[in-house]
Write an enzyme that holds these catalytic residues in place. Sequence first.
Site, PDB file in Angstrom:
ATOM      1  N   LYS A 272       0.841  -1.199   0.000  1.00 52.69           N
ATOM      2  CA  LYS A 272       0.000   0.000   0.000  1.00 52.69           C
ATOM      3  C   LYS A 272       0.876   1.249   0.000  1.00 52.69           C
ATOM      4  O   LYS A 272       0.632   2.207  -0.733  1.00 52.69           O
ATOM      5  CB  LYS A 272      -0.932  -0.002   1.228  1.00 52.69           C
ATOM      6  CG  LYS A 272      -2.072  -1.001   1.097  1.00 52.69           C
ATOM      7  CD  LYS A 272      -2.840  -1.219   2.387  1.00 52.69           C
ATOM      8  CE  LYS A 272      -3.908  -2.304   2.169  1.00 52.69           C
ATOM      9  NZ  LYS A 272      -4.608  -2.719   3.379  1.00 52.69           N
TER      10      LYS A 272
ATOM     11  N   GLN B 137      -4.956  -1.433   9.555  1.00 58.23           N
ATOM     12  CA  GLN B 137      -4.841  -2.743   8.917  1.00 58.23           C
ATOM     13  C   GLN B 137      -5.454  -3.828   9.814  1.00 58.23           C
ATOM     14  O   GLN B 137      -5.112  -3.947  10.984  1.00 58.23           O
ATOM     15  CB  GLN B 137      -3.347  -3.059   8.652  1.00 58.23           C
ATOM     16  CG  GLN B 137      -3.102  -4.366   7.936  1.00 58.23           C
ATOM     17  CD  GLN B 137      -3.677  -4.404   6.517  1.00 58.23           C
ATOM     18  OE1 GLN B 137      -3.555  -3.452   5.748  1.00 58.23           O
ATOM     19  NE2 GLN B 137      -4.330  -5.511   6.176  1.00 58.23           N
TER      20      GLN B 137
ATOM     21  N   ASP C 288     -11.331   2.805   3.978  1.00 52.56           N
ATOM     22  CA  ASP C 288     -11.758   1.413   3.821  1.00 52.56           C
ATOM     23  C   ASP C 288     -13.270   1.310   3.616  1.00 52.56           C
ATOM     24  O   ASP C 288     -13.763   0.251   3.231  1.00 52.56           O
ATOM     25  CB  ASP C 288     -11.376   0.614   5.082  1.00 52.56           C
ATOM     26  CG  ASP C 288     -10.168  -0.279   4.845  1.00 52.56           C
ATOM     27  OD1 ASP C 288      -9.879  -0.592   3.674  1.00 52.56           O
ATOM     28  OD2 ASP C 288      -9.520  -0.664   5.836  1.00 52.56           O
TER      29      ASP C 288
END
Length: 281
Positions: free
Chosen positions: A52, A96, A119
């Site tokens: 990422k 995460q 997200d």
Amino acid sequence: MILIDGKKAAAELRAELKQEVTELKAKHNKVPGLTVILIGDLTPSQIYVRNKEKSANEVGLKSEVIKYPDSVEEKAVLGKIKELNSDETVSGILVQLPLPKHIDKQKVIEAIDPSKDVDGFHPMNVGNLSSGYESSIPCTPLGCYLLIKKFQPNLNGKKAVVVGRSNLNGKPMTQLLLKENCTVTITHSKTKDLKAECLEADIIVAAVGIPELVRGDWVKKDAIVIDVGINKTDKGIVGDVHFDEVSKVAKALTPVPGGVGPMTIACLLKNTIDCFKRSQI
Ligand code: NAD
């Protein structure tokens, strides 16, 4: 059968995003920023976060990774999120997953300012998506959606079957297909006759986590099949779709690897840029 090349589509999307970042920098004299919080030392999470960060840097985003040991207290993480929420240089925040057991995942998700929730897991974004309003959309279903739309722009009236009802994949995927005027059936582990449901579909999106669950004789001729699954097996990584069998009947199919996977990170970058743009209005 047409192979839907996610690697190529993701590279094209990243190139577009890079151009967009250049333009935003010229206009606002600043660039969108993505901050990722990584807790613990799980190898897959470390690899995801590294990828990422690399992709964010490639398109010109300001990128930061904040690392905590497994033992970090929940309140320290929540405190950091609060700090990032009010930091103007941070456009997007991602924690995460998975988290260590002593940290409440939902509390963490809800601590993130919905306008920085790249997200798309915050209940406000989940609600906005299901109400058809602008929102951050979870990266993997967004990637599937863009791949389907690239292949077939008009989905009006198509029959879509989503296999799997997770908050991460199946449910948001269903909303995206509904928005495109598909007639959507969402199936799951308690569905009575999954094969019969799949056989009805013009579009199948499989997000289950069972290697090669969707077989060739489950798929209508000329269906579009999107395989989200990433399953480690003795013969390597395979999807939730039996590639060899389904490629003989489908009109179009995503491979694993090289299908949905590469689109997920590209969509995270897209979400970060979209959060930045909304914050500048
Ligand atoms: P999950 O375990 O949260 O959900 C799986 C879903 O499948 C559940 O809703 C369950 O009801 C359903 N299911 C289980 N057994 C079933 C059966 N026999 N028939 C029909 N439905 C059944 O999984 P998830 O997080 O949505 O992930 C699904 C897959 O996608 C996994 O292989 C995961 O590794 C992969 N994944 C890929 C990406 C990517 O970027 N490509 C991202 C996230 C997840």
